[in-house]
Scaffold this active site. Structure first.
Site, short mmCIF file in Angstrom:
data_model
loop_
_atom_site.label_atom_id
_atom_site.label_comp_id
_atom_site.label_asym_id
_atom_site.label_seq_id
_atom_site.Cartn_x
_atom_site.Cartn_y
_atom_site.Cartn_z
N ASP A 102 8.61 -3.89 1.29
CA ASP A 102 9.28 -3.05 0.30
C ASP A 102 9.77 -3.95 -0.85
OD1 ASP A 102 10.56 -0.64 -0.63
OD2 ASP A 102 12.41 -1.25 0.34
N LYS A 130 4.80 -1.04 -0.30
CA LYS A 130 5.30 -0.29 -1.47
C LYS A 130 5.34 -1.28 -2.64
CE LYS A 130 8.67 2.56 0.96
NZ LYS A 130 10.12 2.89 0.94
N PHE A 151 10.48 7.15 0.77
CA PHE A 151 10.96 6.67 2.07
C PHE A 151 10.15 7.32 3.18
CE2 PHE A 151 13.69 5.67 5.61
CZ PHE A 151 14.02 4.35 5.31
N ASP A 158 11.74 3.82 10.80
CA ASP A 158 12.89 4.69 11.11
C ASP A 158 13.69 5.05 9.88
OD1 ASP A 158 13.95 1.96 10.79
OD2 ASP A 158 15.85 2.87 11.40
N ARG A 164 11.12 7.01 14.90
CA ARG A 164 10.16 5.93 15.17
C ARG A 164 8.97 6.42 16.00
NH1 ARG A 164 12.50 1.00 13.69
NH2 ARG A 164 14.73 0.78 14.03
P1 IMP Z 1 12.04 -5.48 2.42
O1 IMP Z 1 12.81 -6.68 2.86
O2 IMP Z 1 12.77 -4.74 1.32
O3 IMP Z 1 10.61 -5.78 2.05
O4 IMP Z 1 12.08 -4.42 3.56
C1 IMP Z 1 11.33 -4.49 4.70
C2 IMP Z 1 11.97 -3.69 5.77
O5 IMP Z 1 12.67 -2.57 5.23
C3 IMP Z 1 10.96 -3.08 6.72
O6 IMP Z 1 10.77 -3.92 7.82
C4 IMP Z 1 11.62 -1.79 7.14
O7 IMP Z 1 12.44 -2.01 8.26
C5 IMP Z 1 12.50 -1.41 5.99
N1 IMP Z 1 11.91 -0.36 5.13
C6 IMP Z 1 11.50 -0.48 3.86
N2 IMP Z 1 11.02 0.67 3.38
C7 IMP Z 1 11.10 1.56 4.38
C8 IMP Z 1 10.72 2.95 4.53
O8 IMP Z 1 10.19 3.62 3.63
N3 IMP Z 1 10.97 3.50 5.74
C9 IMP Z 1 11.53 2.82 6.78
N4 IMP Z 1 11.87 1.53 6.69
C10 IMP Z 1 11.67 0.90 5.51
#
Ligand code: IMP
Ligand code: MG
Length: 178
Positions: A102, A130, A151, A158, A164
């Site tokens: 993300d 994303k 989301f 989750d 999940r």
């Molecule tokens: P990042 O550090 O922002 O890249 O986020 C990664 C983590 O955020 C993932 O391992 C997920 O646990 C959580 N995450 C990010 N987007 C989503 C989503 O749309 N649904 C559920 N979990 C998400």
């Protein structure tokens, strides 16, 4: 279908087919190498179980719990390691796997931490990406699906620990977290 799911983004069939493809690619790339797959719990458990079964090479699996998320839908920007791998990764070919990339904060922080332990190589795999949300230019080496900035839940993903176990990946209706 769960009443809080606005729409199904990826069906069980689509996920299974793509995971098989990723497994085949990794099988080809890692022939003859000493491989450790590191999965980021909890969300990645479903994906990594299927992915490793699609990889026809000897490998070991480790788990880490890293969290940057509270119970909301936005990153906190900080990554805490709550559970670390149990074996040395020095000289091993490490494949770091997560359910979704993300902001990129989690992959960037964990990759940097693992690189200090001197693996022979480190590559990253994310089932969903994303792209639009990235804050740091982090790129996963292997991506299952590029998805829009919504989301999503299911197949391990989750919202506040729920959803999940859905076999598909769906967009959560904002009314479910209003
Ligand atoms: P990042 O550090 O922002 O890249 O986020 C990664 C983590 O955020 C993932 O391992 C997920 O646990 C959580 N995450 C990010 N987007 C989503 C989503 O749309 N649904 C559920 N979990 C998400
Ligand atoms: Mg996660």
């Amino acid at each position: 279908m769960n009443e809080n799911i606005k729409k199904v983004l990826l069906t069980e069939k689509q996920i299974a087919a793509r995971v098989k493809e990723l497994g085949a690619q990794l099988t080809a790339e890692y022939q003859g190498k000493d491989v450790i797959v590191i999965a980021l719990l909890k969300g990645c458990a479903w994906f990594v179980a299927d992915l490793t079964r699609a990889m026809d090479i000897p490998l070991r699996v480790e788990f880490m719990v890293a969290s940057s998320y509270g119970d909301g839908t936005c990153t906190s920007g900080k990554v805490n390691v709550k559970l670390d791998v149990t074996n040395s990764i020095e000289g091993k070919h490490v494949i770091l796997v997560d359910d979704i990339i993300d902001s990129g904060v989690t992959f960037a922080a964990i990759s940097a931490m693992l690189m200090e332990r001197k693996p022979a190589s480190l590559k990253t795999v994310a089932l969903c990406d994303k792209v639009e949300r990235r804050v740091n230019g982090m790129k996963a080496d292997y991506v299952g699906f590029v998805i829009p900035d919504e989301f999503v839940v299911g197949y391990g993903l989750d919202y506040a620990q729920d959803y999940r176990n859905l076999p598909y990946i769906g967009v959560l209706d904002p009314k479910a977290y209003a």
